[in-house]
Design an enzyme around this catalytic site. Sequence first.
Site, mmCIF file in Angstrom:
data_model
loop_
_atom_site.group_PDB
_atom_site.id
_atom_site.type_symbol
_atom_site.label_atom_id
_atom_site.label_comp_id
_atom_site.label_asym_id
_atom_site.label_seq_id
_atom_site.Cartn_x
_atom_site.Cartn_y
_atom_site.Cartn_z
ATOM 1 N N HIS A 195 37.293 13.958 -3.446
ATOM 2 C CA HIS A 195 38.534 13.195 -3.580
ATOM 3 C C HIS A 195 38.804 12.769 -5.020
ATOM 4 O O HIS A 195 38.669 11.613 -5.379
ATOM 5 C CB HIS A 195 38.460 11.972 -2.660
ATOM 6 C CG HIS A 195 39.731 11.188 -2.564
ATOM 7 N ND1 HIS A 195 40.974 11.706 -2.869
ATOM 8 C CD2 HIS A 195 39.962 9.900 -2.173
ATOM 9 C CE1 HIS A 195 41.899 10.779 -2.687
ATOM 10 N NE2 HIS A 195 41.313 9.673 -2.269
ATOM 11 N N LYS A 223 36.251 14.331 2.690
ATOM 12 C CA LYS A 223 34.846 14.018 2.966
ATOM 13 C C LYS A 223 33.919 14.919 2.167
ATOM 14 O O LYS A 223 32.992 14.427 1.524
ATOM 15 C CB LYS A 223 34.584 14.175 4.469
ATOM 16 C CG LYS A 223 33.142 13.954 4.881
ATOM 17 C CD LYS A 223 32.790 12.479 4.854
ATOM 18 C CE LYS A 223 31.367 12.211 5.258
ATOM 19 N NZ LYS A 223 30.403 12.375 4.188
ATOM 20 N N CYS A 238 32.012 7.807 4.419
ATOM 21 C CA CYS A 238 32.880 7.728 3.244
ATOM 22 C C CYS A 238 32.980 9.089 2.569
ATOM 23 O O CYS A 238 32.010 9.843 2.518
ATOM 24 C CB CYS A 238 32.335 6.708 2.246
ATOM 25 S SG CYS A 238 31.955 5.109 2.969
ATOM 26 N N CYS A 261 46.552 7.036 -3.739
ATOM 27 C CA CYS A 261 45.863 8.271 -3.358
ATOM 28 C C CYS A 261 46.821 9.357 -2.902
ATOM 29 O O CYS A 261 46.414 10.486 -2.648
ATOM 30 C CB CYS A 261 44.814 7.997 -2.279
ATOM 31 S SG CYS A 261 43.447 7.010 -2.896
#
Lengths: 484, 404
Positions: free
Chosen positions: B349, B345, B218, B93
């Site tokens: 992402h 958030k 998440c 990531c």
Amino acid sequence: MRARSGITDYDSFVPSQALSRAAIADALGWIKPSIRGMARGARRYADWDEDVLTMSVGACRRIVAAAHEAPGQLCLASTTAPFLDRQNAGVIATALDLPETTRTFEFSGSQRAALSALISLSESTQSALLVSSDKRPTRSGSPLEMLAGDAAAAVYLDNRDVIAEIILTRSIQADFVDHYRTVGSRGDYTLEDRWFRDEGLLRIVPEVVKPLLADAGSGPSDISHFILAVPDPSMIRAVGKSLGIDAKNISDNLFGDCGHAGAAHPLLMLADVLDRARPGERILLCAFGQGCDAVLLRTTDRIWQKSERIPLADTLQRGRTHDNYMRLLVARDKLDMDWGMRAERDNRTAHSVAYTKSRDVYALVGGKCLTCGTPQFPKARRCVNPQCGALDTQTDYRFADLKAAVKTFTEDWLAFTRTPPLIYGNVSFNGGGNIFLEMTGFGPGEVEIGTPVRPEFRIKDIDKQRGFHRYFWKAAPYAGASGV
Amino acid sequence: MQGLPVSRGIRDRAAIIGMGCTRFGERWDATPEDLVNEAFEEAMADAGIAKEDIDAAWFGVFYEEQNTGKSAYPLSQYLRLANIPVTRVENLCATGTEALRGAVYAVAAGACDTALAMGCEKLKDTGFAGLPERTKGTFEDLYQPNFTPPGAFAQLGAAYAAKHGIGMGDLKKAMAHICWKSHENGFGNEKAHLRKKLTVEQILDAPMVAYPLGVLDCCGVSDGAACAIVTRPEIARSLGRDSFVTVKSIQLSPSNGAEMGHGSWDGAYTLTTRTAAARAYAEAGISDPARDIGLTEVHDCFSITELVLMEDLGLSGEGRAPADVLDGRYDSGGDIPCQTDGGLKCFGHPIGASGLRMNYELYLQLLGRAGDRQLAGPEFGLAHNLGGIPNRNVSAISILGMNS
């Protein structure tokens, strides 16, 4: 030549999952009212990540750790070993970290396979670890589904420090078919009880037992424990009575808290008897299946020697009993369940790597740095201790028999497992070393930071595309942990 | 090496003169080619240079199998570059920051004048929510748990609570505040994936995904691309700019296995963030981060991650993050605003793009171009981009400021 060997140690493994038979009757009694008559107690069953091999390792691990020396032979007796052509005994030997020189082989094909093996091995001069294990396929609504349980039991045979001498053995073979299972069939085909009892057990067992007792100079009254490993307790009583054995000396067949463990059942019942036997008692151990094998044993003073063995009766008291029949179907992969896309992951195994790393993965052998003393898994070229990092300083260090505690964990409802949630986390081992492990044998809310665990050999992943599955160790509760 | 001059690091040796970032979200009708061109056109218009002025490029893609495919040529092909060097990078990531690091290092080293860093991810083509399942390598597949990202990061929660003696209920409130704040911030951001305000109660009541993380703890799983055009400060000046953004530091810290395999880590923090932050602050010349850092964009893949990062970055004292979070210290009106653009958030992402998206927000804020969410004159902005899971990961930290 060394003397004929006897039993020097024994142990068993029973899966923690227990399904109440009333739950089976509730689920299927509307189709098969006859099973309601057997709806007492609970049957044990292997969860999706347990099979003949994992249960075998569970039954053998303490014996191997306690033995003076590694056994010369390892024999598996089972009718449901997972591989037809890949030596199952070799997987067990690897998981137990036995020497490469161990002679490994298997007995199969009959409910009496374990005693056939015991008789053969008793004539050998080499020490042997005999493990029997079965996870029988049982069709929904069949009587066997009510009667069966999954388990493994093992005995160590050697000629010194014997706790039960083998006095005499006797066998008879007869192609008598009361049930059978062929390759690919989903369960046993079972004939009527009276055929099994009257023409099978009541005729054939005495044909073995009577001459055996005569040769040994014994009579039925000398038998303190009569073990006949068949599923139905009433049939055992009938055979015992016909032999003239006192009813109080007929051993319980563990129907209540376990169920009949197939080829593992003779040694499982023997384990239960040895747990309670006194020195100098005679045990008549019989197994039936296309004939009958009988073994006459006599316990020695060493039967009372100290051991870390947990009595089978105690283990059977501590099942995780539930009444959800669906869990049995899922454990057996008999439910056409939509597991979602996460279940699609390709679990292809690189067999070259699995072989090269077989001691790491199957025996849970890591390394211990000779420079700084840090235990670590996996064993690596350079020490994991950030203060050390030394090259090629690690000796083999087996984690499998160490106790450990949960350092971090989660209950993951997203990850694919057949028993959600998938619980996993960092585990700290007594004496040092940390491994990131899946956990097994816990339900939601049962793990905390600090929960005591120990590694248990389990199925790690199933590769349905290629009909393969691989094993590793998971952190499991151990006796003493809460809720176990 | 003894006797040789020590490296000066990269502080102020590379300028960012153009950045672009697509709208993040469920870009069902867009291909990676579309996303890359969308980000690139914005950055080129910003930079005011010609495509031929770019000497080299770094291309960050994580799940290439769900995305562009392997190698560098997808970027070269999408932009019809003139066969200039393109390097495809992947670092979990932290891939986006890794692409930026490549471009900045090349410019700082003098190997080229102007370089492009591009990150792109197309997660929504997998057909299911969340990140795709992947193998971990031929050996690790044999023994590593079948973890998911939320399950792996959730482990910080119980460990943090146990270490600091905080009840899970209180910790969950601080975690919920983190999510609430990002939804407040993301609501006004037109490029953000999730633009909806939530109440703390809604967040606390969300279904559990991996204890103690609920589904609203998440981050979004998104499609998107972001890029930066990096050049030498002299070139920035020659383009008529007096005031421009420079890179003060980029540091990368991958785990060496100690967290997973050695007893020295307690599971309640990210070790690599601490090592990367120490080096980044030294490179940038920052002695007191809590005083000097004006805003942060951190890797809030999950609420608990953002919480422990506040301590790992030295912004909150040990065990103080929950109280600081609940005091509003990291809200957009607080002392050190965090995720003014909504963060992972709510901005979303798309893995390969995220590190560049974080730097995009710092860039806008430093230049006073952040619109409604503009902060008052931050001196330094910090982006923290984490790949992997708490017990084994790659931390990337970049610090941006204005030229001096």
